[in-house]
Write a protein that holds these residues in place. Structure first.
Motif, mmCIF file in Angstrom:
data_model
loop_
_atom_site.group_PDB
_atom_site.id
_atom_site.type_symbol
_atom_site.label_atom_id
_atom_site.label_comp_id
_atom_site.label_asym_id
_atom_site.label_seq_id
_atom_site.Cartn_x
_atom_site.Cartn_y
_atom_site.Cartn_z
ATOM 1 N N ARG A 248 36.183 36.521 46.690
ATOM 2 C CA ARG A 248 36.883 37.326 47.695
ATOM 3 C C ARG A 248 37.552 36.468 48.768
ATOM 4 N N LYS B 248 35.027 35.998 40.161
ATOM 5 C CA LYS B 248 35.780 36.707 41.204
ATOM 6 C C LYS B 248 35.336 36.214 42.573
ATOM 7 N N ILE C 185 40.699 35.249 40.999
ATOM 8 C CA ILE C 185 39.957 35.264 39.748
ATOM 9 C C ILE C 185 40.236 33.939 39.026
ATOM 10 N N ALA D 206 41.726 39.463 45.507
ATOM 11 C CA ALA D 206 40.660 38.518 45.140
ATOM 12 C C ALA D 206 41.226 37.437 44.228
ATOM 13 N N LYS E 20 27.620 34.150 38.846
ATOM 14 C CA LYS E 20 28.885 34.888 38.867
ATOM 15 C C LYS E 20 28.789 36.124 39.751
ATOM 16 N N ASP F 200 30.739 36.890 43.410
ATOM 17 C CA ASP F 200 31.483 38.133 43.583
ATOM 18 C C ASP F 200 31.082 38.857 44.863
ATOM 19 N N GLU F 201 29.813 38.776 45.242
ATOM 20 C CA GLU F 201 29.314 39.519 46.395
ATOM 21 C C GLU F 201 29.280 38.684 47.684
#
Length: 451
Positions: free
Chosen positions: A271, A269, A255, A253, A299, A303-304
């Motif tokens: 992906r 984060k 960052i 990932a 955020k 991330d998801e």
């Protein structure tokens, strides 16, 4: 003026990624939705499962009976890709139906919405999809018309009860000039579609025209290197009004720290691999902050985010073999894709399977294609996918391959790819192109899983 308060909608070319999103929109509104396409694709099959009737016969006899008798209560939508001699198209033209291009309909919907439009020769699908995902994930909500299938939702249309619209603003055929955004993002303005535009300067001038269509009290966010006088800048690798800092790769990932005039967010984060996708994420986060969405919710949403089908989609990831599928079909897109692959898998030998898209694009950027296609370790080059074009004399994949300075390079027929890959036994396969090369993905995945 377009009457959108209709009960019936027929889409000529319904299988296109942009048209299918409109089909889903009108179905969501409760309209009877039907359409025509030349080929029954997986996307068409999904639309049929959703209750949309599709015909694959270009003949007026294939039109559902109710569409023959209700011209005043019907909207016909078509794309520029439909040939002018289409029997269905001419039936509707001659029958007094309300007949509009896809771009005109999107423009009318945008006029009645708070419109967030994302434009760019590349990067617009990922950026608009990430914006739509953040708005949906945080419960802000939006109606999103996207140029790809979101992996989180398995669709290219997201809906909500609010009046916010997220749309991918298409520069092809100057379609995006029908939009009047409240917020606009411009990701890139590289030369492309030179079958439509006179030259690169003509394309840039049209993007400038689009940038000036942002409403007076609206916001324009532009990639920092673009030659636009107005708007606020964003970037990944350089400082701008909004930018990413301290970018690093951890467990596959990316960052980074988001820094900007609307606030900072630490350790975001993402992906999706590649600095170009970090840049897309900066744009999407900026739009969400401008809408007043809480930074911690943003955020978590980033991330998801699982990405978009065929946008650096890792379709197989085992210790022995990796397969990545990407829509890249312009030299700059290929460059960004290959750089991201190298960052993720620096020690793997990269085998690229590429299908050039359009004779005119291959001709216009042959030297740029040759340079970037010399970067992998091994290249299988397929025939040029013609799409809407007729062949151009002398413009062939063989001509392109001769210019590629790579020892391990070869021409390969699409039907022979599976056999050739079985012989080569590569450890990292990158499938790239915008034509029908995606039909190779599942067969190659199955092949390598069972090898």
């Amino acid at each position: 003026m377009i009457n959108l308060n209709v009960n019936r909608v027929f889409l000529v070319g319904i299988g296109g990624i942009g048209m299918s999103a409109l089909a889903r929109y009108f179905a969501f509104k409760g309209c009877i939705v039907c359409g025509y396409d030349k080929t029954r694709t997986a996307l068409c099959e999904q639309l049929e499962r959703e209750g949309i009737i599709i015909t694959y016969l270009d003949d007026e006899s294939s039109i559902p009976l109710s569409f023959h008798t209700t011209a005043e209560d019907t909207l016909i939508i078509y794309t520029p890709a439909i040939p002018s001699n289409s029997v269905l198209l001419n039936y509707f033209k001659n029958g007094g139906f309300q007949l509009k291009k896809r771009a005109q309909v999107l423009g009318e919907i945008s006029n009645n919405s708070y419109c967030i439009a994302v434009a760019g020769t590349h990067g617009k699908t990922t950026t608009s999809s990430l914006i739509a995902h953040i708005l949906t994930h945080t419960k802000f909500g939006c109606n999103a018309f996207l140029g790809g299938i979101l992996s989180n939702y398995k669709t290219n249309f997201l809906f909500s009860t609010n009046n916010v619209m997220v749309v991918e603003a298409d520069e092809y055929d100057r379609s995006f000039l029908t939009l009047n955004p409240d917020i606009a993002v411009i990701t890139s303005m590289d030369a492309d579609h030179l079958d439509i535009y006179n030259d690169a300067n003509d394309l840039k001038a049209t993007f400038r025209e689009f940038s000036q269509k942002v409403k007076q009290d609206g916001f324009l966010f532009k990639q920092a290197n673009l030659p636009l006088e107005n708007g606020q800048s964003y970037a990944a690798l350089i400082e701008a009004d909004y930018y990413a800092d301290n970018i690093r790769v951890i467990d596959g990932a990316f960052i980074f720290n988001y820094i900007g005039k609307l606030g900072n967010i630490k350790d975001v984060k993402l992906r999706l691999p590649g600095n170009h996708n970090v840049e897309n994420a900066v744009a999407a986060i900026t739009v969400a902050l401008q809408l007043g969405i809480d930074s911690e919710k943003i955020k978590l949403a980033v991330d998801e985010f699982l990405g978009v089908k065929r946008r650096f989609e890792v379709v197989l990831n085992t210790p022995d073999v990796k397969i990545i599928d990407d829509y890249a079909h312009h030299p700059d897109e290929l460059k960004a894709c290959f750089e991201a692959v190298r960052m993720l898998f620096p020690k793997k030998k990269m085998t690229v399977i590429f299908q050039p898209h359009l004779f005119s694009r291959t001709r216009d950027f042959v030297n740029e294609f040759a340079e970037v296609l010399s970067k992998p370790d091994q290249l299988l080059l397929l025939d040029i996918y013609p799409a809407r074009e007729l062949p151009i004399e002398g413009v062939t994949s063989s001509w392109l391959l001769d210019k590629v300075s790579l020892n391990q390079k070869e021409l390969c027929k699409k039907e022979d790819v599976k056999k050739r890959i079985k012989e080569l036994k590569p450890e990292l396969i990158v499938i790239v192109g915008a034509g029908d090369i995606d039909t190779l993905v599942e067969p190659l995945k199955n092949l390598m899983q069972n090898a």
